[in-house]
Scaffold this active site. Sequence first.
Site, PDB file in Angstrom:
ATOM      1  CD1 TRP A 123      -2.542   1.925   0.543  1.00 25.87           C
ATOM      2  CD2 TRP A 123      -1.216   2.464   2.265  1.00 25.87           C
ATOM      3  NE1 TRP A 123      -2.824   3.227   0.915  1.00 25.87           N
ATOM      4  CE2 TRP A 123      -2.029   3.578   1.968  1.00 25.87           C
ATOM      5  CE3 TRP A 123      -0.294   2.568   3.306  1.00 25.87           C
ATOM      6  CZ2 TRP A 123      -1.950   4.783   2.671  1.00 25.87           C
ATOM      7  CZ3 TRP A 123      -0.203   3.761   4.019  1.00 25.87           C
ATOM      8  CH2 TRP A 123      -1.036   4.856   3.702  1.00 25.87           C
ATOM      9  CD  GLU A 130      -4.603  -1.394   2.316  1.00 24.40           C
ATOM     10  OE1 GLU A 130      -3.410  -1.614   2.640  1.00 24.40           O
ATOM     11  OE2 GLU A 130      -5.468  -1.054   3.135  1.00 24.40           O
ATOM     12  CE  LYS A 153      -6.357   5.746   2.511  1.00 22.50           C
ATOM     13  NZ  LYS A 153      -5.499   6.073   3.674  1.00 22.50           N
ATOM     14  CG  ASP A 209      -8.440  -0.843   5.024  1.00 18.01           C
ATOM     15  OD1 ASP A 209      -9.493  -0.444   5.563  1.00 18.01           O
ATOM     16  OD2 ASP A 209      -7.318  -0.689   5.533  1.00 18.01           O
ATOM     17  CG  HIS A 245      -8.926   1.813   2.338  1.00 20.31           C
ATOM     18  ND1 HIS A 245      -7.685   1.431   1.912  1.00 20.31           N
ATOM     19  CD2 HIS A 245      -8.745   2.313   3.589  1.00 20.31           C
ATOM     20  CE1 HIS A 245      -6.795   1.666   2.850  1.00 20.31           C
ATOM     21  NE2 HIS A 245      -7.411   2.190   3.879  1.00 20.31           N
ATOM     22  CG  HIS A 279      -5.655  -4.222   5.642  1.00 14.74           C
ATOM     23  ND1 HIS A 279      -4.811  -3.188   5.326  1.00 14.74           N
ATOM     24  CD2 HIS A 279      -4.868  -5.328   5.758  1.00 14.74           C
ATOM     25  CE1 HIS A 279      -3.566  -3.649   5.245  1.00 14.74           C
ATOM     26  NE2 HIS A 279      -3.579  -4.943   5.492  1.00 14.74           N
ATOM     27  CG  ASP A 294      -9.205   4.852   6.230  1.00 11.26           C
ATOM     28  OD1 ASP A 294      -9.536   3.921   6.972  1.00 11.26           O
ATOM     29  OD2 ASP A 294      -8.143   4.869   5.575  1.00 11.26           O
ATOM     30  CG  ASP A 297      -7.447   3.146  10.026  1.00 15.83           C
ATOM     31  OD1 ASP A 297      -7.580   2.072   9.427  1.00 15.83           O
ATOM     32  OD2 ASP A 297      -7.048   4.188   9.468  1.00 15.83           O
ATOM     33  CG  ASP A 348      -5.051  -1.319   8.588  1.00 16.93           C
ATOM     34  OD1 ASP A 348      -4.449  -0.800   9.549  1.00 16.93           O
ATOM     35  OD2 ASP A 348      -5.019  -0.850   7.435  1.00 16.93           O
TER      36      ASP A 348
HETATM   37  C1  RNT Z   1      -3.828   2.968   5.019  1.00 17.06           C
HETATM   38  C2  RNT Z   1      -3.870   1.512   4.744  1.00 17.06           C
HETATM   39  C3  RNT Z   1      -2.708   0.723   5.227  1.00 17.06           C
HETATM   40  C4  RNT Z   1      -2.226   1.138   6.599  1.00 17.06           C
HETATM   41  C5  RNT Z   1      -1.201   0.215   7.209  1.00 17.06           C
HETATM   42  C6  RNT Z   1      -0.498   0.831   8.372  1.00 17.06           C
HETATM   43  O1  RNT Z   1      -4.980   3.626   4.714  1.00 17.06           O
HETATM   44  O2  RNT Z   1      -5.046   0.993   5.267  1.00 17.06           O
HETATM   45  O3  RNT Z   1      -3.012  -0.615   5.167  1.00 17.06           O
HETATM   46  O4  RNT Z   1      -3.281   1.274   7.509  1.00 17.06           O
HETATM   47  O5  RNT Z   1      -0.360  -0.224   6.244  1.00 17.06           O
HETATM   48 ZN    ZN Z   2      -5.263  -1.110   5.298  1.00 21.43          ZN
END
Ligand code: RNT
Ligand code: ZN
Length: 417
Positions: free
Chosen positions: A186, A225, A227, A258, A261, A285, A293, A295, A325
């Site tokens: 990513w 990955e 986003k 993810d 994303h 993720h 986003d 997290d 993640d």
């Molecule tokens: C970021 C991505 C990625 C990170 C990690 C730390 O938007 O989701 O995967 O969160 O690599």
């Molecule tokens: Zn991620």
Amino acid sequence: MKETLIHQAYEIAKERYAELGIDTEKVLEQLQNFHLSMHCWQADDVKGFEVQAGSLDGGIAVTGNFPGAARNIDELRADILKAKSLIPGNHRLNLHEIYGDFQGKVVDRDEVTVDHFKSWIEWGKENKTPLDFNSTSFSHPKSGSLSLSNPDEGIRKFWVEHSKRCREIADAMGKAQNDPCIMNTWVHDGCKDVSVNHYLYRETLKKSLDEIFAEKKDWMKDCIEGKIFGMGLESFTVGSQDFYTAYAAKNNMMMTIDTGHYHPTESPADKVSALLQFIPELMLHVSRPVRWDSDHVTIMDDTTQELFAEIVRAGALEKVHYGLDFFDGSINRIGAYVIGSRSAQKCMTKALLEPRGIISGHELAGDTFEVLQLIEEGKTMPWNAVYDEFCVRNNVPVGNDIIGAIKEYEKTVLANR
Ligand code: RNT
Ligand code: ZN
């Protein structure tokens, strides 16, 4: 006493599910073989162990400063093992390149080697924890807003070299653990504001990826990955979903979904049956975006339940790698791991207990009311009794009993940091 009640509840659940043709013993076996890939970066707010570390950037951010974040490799390892001891089953650990064992030395991203991960490989073996891996494009003087897609050849080559080295490390990990290491690529590349060089940036990213993935490796699997946007890079993302979907399909590569994303009403679950027609495997993720986003810690939200249900319905259990993640610095970080991981397992428990055969029969016969009823009833069937039984059989605390164990660790270990 409590265990007796849990077994009794399980026996009742077993009968209830048997009426629907579901064998809960088989589900317990499947759960035992369901391995999460725990991300190492919840333990220390995505800081890593580089001696020359700068602050976190690349469009991602951690908020909160709950005391006790891991400050070094020993503390991080201890925290991961503590969390693992409260999660039933056996799980993998997903490392980022910045978590190498650099021994107090400055090691730039284009200098990293397998040696910096030797102690991790040993740790993984000792603790029966297979490793997965990630290259790291963020938090570096050369990160800027473009890394692999940078028209500046010097910067682009620097990140290509980094990525190639990471693949070698992942390959060595996979070989040592006799189990392929999944390496995620990513990069944060994007633009804060309007720009006219989108084609150029994507052409450059494609060129870099072609160089990075040119050499086939036997013991690692690549995933890519995309986003939707990063903070400070809101207007354009080079590695968008379309870009990576096309790249993965063309090159028969794995993609990472993810859950943070996508557009708020876009369903990550809906991607499973679409992508798997054209690409071999998926990495997840599992995260939780709250408004953006952000997290947050994974919970049993609709997104995660639907995602896991779709994987099971697609018969794709073995084609998916279950990474997590999230990085929330505002709560006990061990608690974050344990809640996030156990919630993911609960979503999988529920998905595995769905009477797919019966529902599918109704659907194909056009019995739409029955389909709706069976799916709706599945939400309140006693799936949690099966998960509790899973915890008991794995010798880990059931339900709220994890609180005491986590509080104890907070008092005796985290508070001294
Ligand atoms: C970021 C991505 C990625 C990170 C990690 C730390 O938007 O989701 O995967 O969160 O690599
Ligand atoms: Zn991620």
